[in-house]
Design an enzyme around this catalytic site. Structure first.
Site, PDB file in Angstrom:
ATOM      1  N   GLU A 141      -4.191 -12.691  -6.791  1.00 36.41           N
ATOM      2  CA  GLU A 141      -3.924 -11.622  -5.620  1.00 36.41           C
ATOM      3  C   GLU A 141      -4.364 -12.362  -4.377  1.00 36.41           C
ATOM      4  OE1 GLU A 141      -6.256  -8.120  -5.902  1.00 36.41           O
ATOM      5  OE2 GLU A 141      -4.932  -7.429  -4.259  1.00 36.41           O
ATOM      6  N   HIS A 154      -8.783  -8.696  -9.940  1.00 38.41           N
ATOM      7  CA  HIS A 154      -8.806  -8.333  -8.296  1.00 38.41           C
ATOM      8  C   HIS A 154      -9.382  -9.218  -7.397  1.00 38.41           C
ATOM      9  CE1 HIS A 154     -10.817  -6.181  -4.883  1.00 38.41           C
ATOM     10  NE2 HIS A 154      -9.605  -5.628  -4.773  1.00 38.41           N
ATOM     11  N   GLU A 178     -10.274  -2.720 -10.482  1.00 37.14           N
ATOM     12  CA  GLU A 178     -11.000  -2.809  -9.372  1.00 37.14           C
ATOM     13  C   GLU A 178     -12.373  -2.423  -9.120  1.00 37.14           C
ATOM     14  OE1 GLU A 178      -7.961  -2.780  -6.241  1.00 37.14           O
ATOM     15  OE2 GLU A 178      -9.391  -2.185  -5.144  1.00 37.14           O
ATOM     16  N   LYS A 236       0.917  -1.272  -0.020  1.00 37.05           N
ATOM     17  CA  LYS A 236       0.019  -0.015  -0.008  1.00 37.05           C
ATOM     18  C   LYS A 236       0.951   1.350  -0.057  1.00 37.05           C
ATOM     19  CE  LYS A 236      -3.954  -2.134   0.210  1.00 37.05           C
ATOM     20  NZ  LYS A 236      -4.799  -2.130  -0.877  1.00 37.05           N
ATOM     21  N   GLU A 255      -0.544   0.440  -9.118  1.00 40.19           N
ATOM     22  CA  GLU A 255      -2.311   0.122  -9.162  1.00 40.19           C
ATOM     23  C   GLU A 255      -2.996   1.253  -8.746  1.00 40.19           C
ATOM     24  OE1 GLU A 255      -3.364  -3.803  -7.811  1.00 40.19           O
ATOM     25  OE2 GLU A 255      -5.006  -2.965  -6.681  1.00 40.19           O
ATOM     26  N   ASP A 298       0.284   0.018  -4.735  1.00 39.46           N
ATOM     27  CA  ASP A 298      -1.173   0.194  -4.748  1.00 39.46           C
ATOM     28  C   ASP A 298      -1.712   1.655  -4.038  1.00 39.46           C
ATOM     29  OD1 ASP A 298      -4.048  -0.016  -5.089  1.00 39.46           O
ATOM     30  OD2 ASP A 298      -4.140  -1.887  -4.237  1.00 39.46           O
ATOM     31  N   ASP A 315     -12.947  -7.658 -10.870  1.00 31.72           N
ATOM     32  CA  ASP A 315     -12.890  -8.580  -9.915  1.00 31.72           C
ATOM     33  C   ASP A 315     -14.051  -9.223 -10.418  1.00 31.72           C
ATOM     34  OD1 ASP A 315     -13.737  -9.922  -7.600  1.00 31.72           O
ATOM     35  OD2 ASP A 315     -12.969  -8.401  -6.418  1.00 31.72           O
TER      36      ASP A 315
HETATM   37 MG    MG Z   1      -6.198  -2.765  -5.362  1.00 37.40          MG
END
Ligand code: MG
Length: 352
Positions: A309, A276, A226, A145, A200, A174, A249
């Site tokens: 993922e 995702h 996503e 993150k 991302e 991300d 996703d």
């Molecule tokens: Mg993400």
């Protein structure tokens, strides 16, 4: 994540039973009770009495009936969970895994990457300890993150994680839509030497021009999707050429059916699709089935295939809800449908 902390999560599992005794499982991304209300008040009436093998017709019925107030968001995630359950039923009906119905699977192993290095949680800030634990588990690809800022702090996070994981690891970042376009460019340029695997959701999904600017300014692949749904949503993303890696996703974008339609469009744009995945083992099983049947976009002797993922936050419904073995190298389940057995003892919801 970059903008706030989540202290709870919920998943709506969909169970559809047929008159010949088959049970199909699916999962909807997002608030479970809201999905349940939509299923009970709208979609059950569309589905009951219909042939569960007619997935295309059922998808169209669900989409058309809800078009005026649906199309995206919660409604599409509800349709997604139902569609996955219908695929599970179809596989069980003919005693084949879903990926075989889709014509897929040249191999039986799929690499998973660890979504980790969060802002909170038990490892918060201890990048070195978390890296060692993940490497020991066998992970070789990772996502962390970023985006909370200040930018200098985010840059330092990435450099620390790269140092802790070593030069051979693939490390994606991300931002969860946390940067302005200007910030994303400044941040991206500063981490170019760290050789990120991909960047991302750098900016808000509504800001297509911002995405375009970020992608034009940076040398790393840009990932997104996503927060997007359906073939129509991805058509815009793809036509605008603002992403390198599409991340629909299956539990949100329209189910396994719609993910495969999106995959065809992604292929036509010479891009790759990494779904995702953020839920229980049902969602993971659905993504595995899809990954095993994705078209090889641009043939290559060296490019590796799509990856799964694997969120590393604590989640008993990922680890214990089914018999699916979760780890850095996932083996395709060989059982029919999704290939999983759901432990009903773990479900406390009163379905009556
Ligand atoms: Mg993400």
């Amino acid at each position: 994540m970059s903008q706030w902390f989540w202290n709870t999560r919920s998943s709506c599992l969909v169970e559809i039973t047929t008159d010949n005794g088959i049970t199909g499982w699916g999962e909807c991304y997002g608030p479970a009770q809201a999905h349940r209300t939509l299923i009970e008040s709208v979609f059950a009436q569309i589905l009951i009495g219909r042939d569960p093998l007619q997935r295309v017709s059922l998808w169209d019925s669900m989409y058309n009936v809800t078009r005026e107030w649906g199309r995206k968001g919660l409604t599409m995630a509800t349709i997604s969970g139902i569609d996955i359950a219908l695929w599970d039923i179809a596989g069980k009906h003919v005693d084949l895994p879903i990926y075989q119905l889709l014509g897929g699977a040249a191999g039986n192993a799929i690499e998973a990457y660890a979504s980790a290095f969060y802002y909170g949680g038990s490892w918060a800030g201890d990048f070195e300890g978390e890296a060692e634990a993940l490497l020991t588990k066998g992970f070789r690809s990772f996502k962390m993150k970023v985006g909370a800022g200040p930018i200098e702090s985010d840059i330092a996070r990435v450099e620390r994680v790269r140092d802790a994981l070593g030069p051979d690891a693939r490390v994606a970042v991300d931002a969860n839509r946390g940067f302005t376009p200007g910030e994303a460019v400044k941040f991206g340029r500063a981490i170019t030497d760290v050789d990120p695997w991909f960047f991302e959701e750098p900016v808000l999904p509504e800001d297509r021009a911002g995405y375009r600017n970020v992608r034009a300014a940076l040398q790393m692949p840009i990932a997104g999707g996503e927060s997007e749904q359906t073939r129509w949503g991805f058509q815009e993303l793809l036509a605008d050429r603002i992403i390198d890696i599409a991340q629909p996703d299956p539990t949100s974008c329209g189910g396994i059916s719609e993910t495969m339609r999106i995959a065809g469009m992604v292929s036509a744009h010479s891009l790759v699709l990494y779904p995702h995945t953020w839920g229980t083992a049902v969602a993971i099983a659905a993504s595995l089935q899809v990954i095993a049947a994705l078209p090889e976009t641009v043939p290559s002797m060296t490019r590796t295939g799509p990856v799964l993922e694997l969120d590393q936050a604590p989640n008993i419904y990922r680890d214990e809800l089914t018999n699916l073995k979760i780890g850095p190298l996932m083996t395709l389940p060989t059982g029919p449908g999704l290939g999983i057995e759901v432990d009903r003892g773990l479900l406390k919801c009163d379905a009556s």
